[in-house]
Design a protein around this motif. Structure first.
Motif, PDB file in Angstrom:
ATOM      1  N   GLY A 383     -69.896-115.493  29.158  1.00  0.00           N
ATOM      2  CA  GLY A 383     -70.466-116.736  29.675  1.00  0.00           C
ATOM      3  C   GLY A 383     -69.554-117.925  29.391  1.00  0.00           C
ATOM      4  O   GLY A 383     -69.273-118.737  30.291  1.00  0.00           O
ATOM      5  N   SER A 384     -69.050-118.026  28.156  1.00  0.00           N
ATOM      6  CA  SER A 384     -68.166-119.159  27.836  1.00  0.00           C
ATOM      7  C   SER A 384     -66.896-119.075  28.667  1.00  0.00           C
ATOM      8  O   SER A 384     -66.382-120.094  29.136  1.00  0.00           O
ATOM      9  CB  SER A 384     -67.760-119.193  26.371  1.00  0.00           C
ATOM     10  N   LEU A 385     -66.391-117.866  28.836  1.00  0.00           N
ATOM     11  CA  LEU A 385     -65.156-117.709  29.607  1.00  0.00           C
ATOM     12  C   LEU A 385     -65.334-118.230  31.021  1.00  0.00           C
ATOM     13  O   LEU A 385     -64.498-118.939  31.558  1.00  0.00           O
ATOM     14  CB  LEU A 385     -64.771-116.237  29.706  1.00  0.00           C
ATOM     15  N   ALA A 426     -49.740-121.069  27.243  1.00  0.00           N
ATOM     16  CA  ALA A 426     -50.435-121.403  26.009  1.00  0.00           C
ATOM     17  C   ALA A 426     -51.698-120.562  25.883  1.00  0.00           C
ATOM     18  O   ALA A 426     -52.186-120.018  26.876  1.00  0.00           O
ATOM     19  CB  ALA A 426     -50.810-122.874  26.012  1.00  0.00           C
ATOM     20  N   ILE A 427     -52.202-120.482  24.670  1.00  0.00           N
ATOM     21  CA  ILE A 427     -53.438-119.736  24.434  1.00  0.00           C
ATOM     22  C   ILE A 427     -54.532-120.719  24.008  1.00  0.00           C
ATOM     23  O   ILE A 427     -54.318-121.535  23.115  1.00  0.00           O
ATOM     24  CB  ILE A 427     -53.247-118.684  23.326  1.00  0.00           C
ATOM     25  N   LEU A 428     -55.665-120.642  24.680  1.00  0.00           N
ATOM     26  CA  LEU A 428     -56.821-121.461  24.304  1.00  0.00           C
ATOM     27  C   LEU A 428     -57.897-120.528  23.784  1.00  0.00           C
ATOM     28  O   LEU A 428     -58.293-119.596  24.479  1.00  0.00           O
ATOM     29  CB  LEU A 428     -57.399-122.165  25.526  1.00  0.00           C
ATOM     30  N   ALA A 429     -58.338-120.771  22.573  1.00  0.00           N
ATOM     31  CA  ALA A 429     -59.367-119.906  22.006  1.00  0.00           C
ATOM     32  C   ALA A 429     -60.637-120.714  21.800  1.00  0.00           C
ATOM     33  O   ALA A 429     -60.590-121.824  21.269  1.00  0.00           O
ATOM     34  CB  ALA A 429     -58.878-119.336  20.688  1.00  0.00           C
ATOM     35  N   PHE A 430     -61.749-120.161  22.249  1.00  0.00           N
ATOM     36  CA  PHE A 430     -63.022-120.873  22.086  1.00  0.00           C
ATOM     37  C   PHE A 430     -63.996-120.024  21.273  1.00  0.00           C
ATOM     38  O   PHE A 430     -64.312-118.894  21.663  1.00  0.00           O
ATOM     39  CB  PHE A 430     -63.623-121.203  23.454  1.00  0.00           C
ATOM     40  N   SER A 431     -64.401-120.574  20.136  1.00  0.00           N
ATOM     41  CA  SER A 431     -65.368-119.899  19.266  1.00  0.00           C
ATOM     42  C   SER A 431     -64.916-118.525  18.783  1.00  0.00           C
ATOM     43  O   SER A 431     -65.733-117.677  18.486  1.00  0.00           O
ATOM     44  CB  SER A 431     -66.719-119.749  19.962  1.00  0.00           C
ATOM     45  N   VAL A 432     -63.629-118.304  18.782  1.00  0.00           N
ATOM     46  CA  VAL A 432     -63.097-117.073  18.189  1.00  0.00           C
ATOM     47  C   VAL A 432     -61.914-117.479  17.312  1.00  0.00           C
ATOM     48  O   VAL A 432     -61.198-118.422  17.642  1.00  0.00           O
ATOM     49  CB  VAL A 432     -62.617-116.049  19.253  1.00  0.00           C
ATOM     50  N   ASN A 433     -61.759-116.768  16.225  1.00  0.00           N
ATOM     51  CA  ASN A 433     -60.708-117.133  15.286  1.00  0.00           C
ATOM     52  C   ASN A 433     -59.485-116.236  15.417  1.00  0.00           C
ATOM     53  O   ASN A 433     -59.592-115.039  15.212  1.00  0.00           O
ATOM     54  CB  ASN A 433     -61.219-117.025  13.846  1.00  0.00           C
ATOM     55  N   PRO A 434     -58.348-116.833  15.711  1.00  0.00           N
ATOM     56  CA  PRO A 434     -57.146-116.000  15.719  1.00  0.00           C
ATOM     57  C   PRO A 434     -56.826-115.569  14.281  1.00  0.00           C
ATOM     58  O   PRO A 434     -57.021-116.356  13.355  1.00  0.00           O
ATOM     59  CB  PRO A 434     -56.057-116.933  16.252  1.00  0.00           C
TER      60      PRO A 434
END
Ligand SMILES: Nc1nc2c(ncn2[C@@H]2O[C@H](COP(=O)(O)OP(=O)(O)OP(=O)(O)O)[C@@H](O)[C@H]2O)c(=O)[nH]1
Length: 571
Positions: A383-385, A426-434
């Motif tokens: 859903g967020s994606l 670039a990498i965009l991360a939402f609500s996940v931790n690299p």
């Protein structure tokens, strides 16, 4: 241009009078003889026509020259989700190839192998997965023309299938899907079709143009069709390579063998490589002493599409480096030495500009007049994606196209970093931790990786990026000072022998020359040396030699003030 006589114009256009008269006849221009005068308009029209004819003739000749170059076999890489059958398919292809040979045929791993079919030859890169492929791609070499992405029909599209698609797309390779494990009762090709449709890839069976072939890597069912499709696609691509050209290609793998020395596997892409040839690859050079192919045969030459293992490199070349033929050892040594020098100088200058944020990336893209921004999206839920993708679609403008290479659920992976790095994205991360290792990899490769917890912050960042609103604000930061103690006049310039009296002086710093406290010059450093070595920085208490870019009029006691511009956070 004024009026001109026909014979004059013919001379100017380097043609005979008769040829020009014929053209005039064709154009319907009337004249008495070759001495007649042409109106300015007519002469211009003739010139234009001749110009067009010449361009058309040149294009025809270029096309003819291209057509005279023979076809080359397509190079294929096999990718896909873990356990979907990449290795099994490679094994099957390898075996089917050996089966045709006499029993007991040995094979050796040379990085790629050929499969000969009645319809033509296909070269397969012998390592499954995209790591090897991307490492090679990272160095800018395009290896594979076609990517076969294996999808187990018992499972359908899985996360790494999406990654594989992204990698293949980023490399510009054509894609063929192989729906594998069709021999199993749970296999359902319709599920594969539907999953692909969800990604916007419409299979041929559904009226689209995406090839999906049902196969079984275990029984070999469908593999012949897969090979045929690969060859058909290759034919459309019209892949050609000149065997007479200077040899050129890519290093697929390299290792040191205790007995034999450096063994490098390489794929010849152009020309023919022969025993005794000199080649350079990155910072290494070699004289080809021995070559052998996947069948273990010794070879004296290798033409386009051949993968061979060679002996003769002076040092270990890196996978992905392109190699090129050079005439002799002198050239080989000179070229590699130059490359080493260039690298050292650029390291000393601190050239490596790295984008740290999306805004940086955007600015760099604008500088390079690049119209596309490549992004990898990672989020906690589908859903967020989708929400993020919708926003991106809305925010993209005519000038700035946003290209989502991969949108996937889960934390960013090292493979994402590789992909972003090859695609300059670039990498965009939402609500996940690299993970720490992924962050480190991104840092090392200069890939911007930003994490967000709040959707509005992410939207904000995207907006700023697209609209280029985030004009960077810089402030000057003093790094240190050095005092001129001695002056050396050399052929390559005037070097100020200095003592760093506070902080540090870096190679990339801006320099102010202060004389009795007054600024008399401002500019960049042309060279920074400690003893005889080029260095990146010199700290307080050490002596160094400084060459300035455009200033030579030093006096003892001058103070050189080093500073740098740092970006100030505006929000
Ligand atoms: N029945 C059946 N089993 C298959 C087929 N292809 C692969 N397998 C089995 O599926 C499992 C995984 O296959 P691999 O070829 O190792 O898959 P992979 O994609 O190379 O896996 P990784 O290297 O781990 O990423 C193995 O047990 C294979 O024997 C097939 O077409 N039919």
């Amino acid at each position: 241009m004024a009026k001109i006589r026909i014979y004059q114009l013919a001379k100017e256009l380097e043609m005979s009078n008769d040829e020009l008269l014929k053209i005039l006849d064709d154009m319907g221009v009337t004249y008495k003889s070759h001495a007649s005068t042409l109106e300015e308009d007519t002469a211009l029209a003739v010139k234009e026509l001749i110009g067009e004819q010449k361009v058309a003739e040149a294009a025809r000749k270029a096309e003819e020259a291209r057509k005279s170059i023979p076809h080359r076999p397509p190079v294929v890489v096999i990718m896909g989700h873990v356990d979907h059958g990449k290795t099994s398919l490679l094994d099957y292809l390898r075996k089917s190839r050996i089966a045709e040979k006499e029993a007991g045929g040995i094979t050796q791993h040379v990085g790629a192998f050929e499969v000969k079919t009645p319809g033509g030859t296909v070269v397969f890169i012998d390592t499954p997965g995209h790591e090897a492929f991307t490492t090679i791609r990272q160095r800018g070499a395009k290896v594979a023309d076609i990517a076969v992405i294996v999808i187990a029909a018992t499972e359908g599209v899985m996360p790494q299938t999406k990654e594989a698609i992204a990698h293949a797309k980023a490399s510009g390779a054509k894609i063929i899907f192989a729906a594998n494990k069709m021999d199993l009762p749970g296999a359902d090709i319709n599920k594969v079709y539907q999953d692909l449709m969800q990604l916007g890839l419409v299979p041929v069976a559904y009226g689209g143009d995406v090839e999906v072939l049902p196969i079984s890597a275990k029984t070999g069912q469908g593999v012949a069709d897969l090979l045929e499709t690969i060859l058909l696609m290759a034919e459309l691509e019209d892949l050609r390579a000149d065997p007479k050209a200077e040899a050129q290609g890519v290093i697929l793998e390299a290792r040191v063998d205790k007995q034999a020395g450096v063994l490098a596997s390489l794929l010849v892409q152009q020309g023919t490589l022969r025993i005794g040839d000199y080649v350079v690859a990155g910072e290494c050079w070699g004289k080809i002493k021995a070559m052998s192919d996947a069948e273990g045969n010794r070879r004296t030459e290798a033409g386009p599409g051949s993968a061979v293992q060679v002996l003769g490199f002076s040092e270990l070349p890196s996978a992905g480096d392109t190699f090129t033929w050079v005439p002799d050892q002198v050239a080989a040594k000179e070229i590699t030495e130059e490359r080493i020098e260039e690298r050292k100088a650029s390291e000393a200058r601190g050239d490596l500009q790295r984008a740290r944020s999306l805004a940086d990336l955007m600015r760099k893209a604008q500088q390079d007049e690049q119209k596309e921004i490549n992004l990898i999206l990672r989020a906690d839920t589908q859903g967020s994606l989708e929400a993020i993708q919708n926003i991106l679609a809305k925010e993209a403008t005519e000038e700035v196209k946003i290209n989502v290479l991969l949108a996937a659920v889960g934390a960013p992976t090292e493979s994402d970093v590789l992909l972003a790095s090859t695609a300059h994205g670039a990498i965009l991360a939402f609500s996940v931790n690299p993970s720490g290792s992924v962050k480190k990899a991104a840092e090392q490769k200069g890939v911007p990786l930003q994490s967000f917890r709040i959707i509005y912050e992410l939207i904000d960042e995207i907006r700023k990026m697209v609209k280029g609103q985030r004009e960077p604000v810089y402030k000057e930061e003093i790094l240190g000072t050095a005092e001129v103690r001695a002056i050396f006049r050399l052929s390559r310039g005037v070097i100020a022998g200095c003592m760093v009296t506070s902080g540090k002086v870096t190679r990339s710093a801006d320099i102010r020359v202060l004389r009795k406290g007054k600024e008399i010059w401002k500019g960049k450093i042309g060279g920074l040396k400690r003893l005889k070595d080029d260095v990146r920085e010199v700290t307080q208490g050490f002596e160094c030699g400084i060459l300035l870019d455009g200033f030579t009029d030093f006096q003892e006691g001058d103070v050189l003030e080093a500073s740098q511009q740092v970006e100030v956070a505006t929000d």
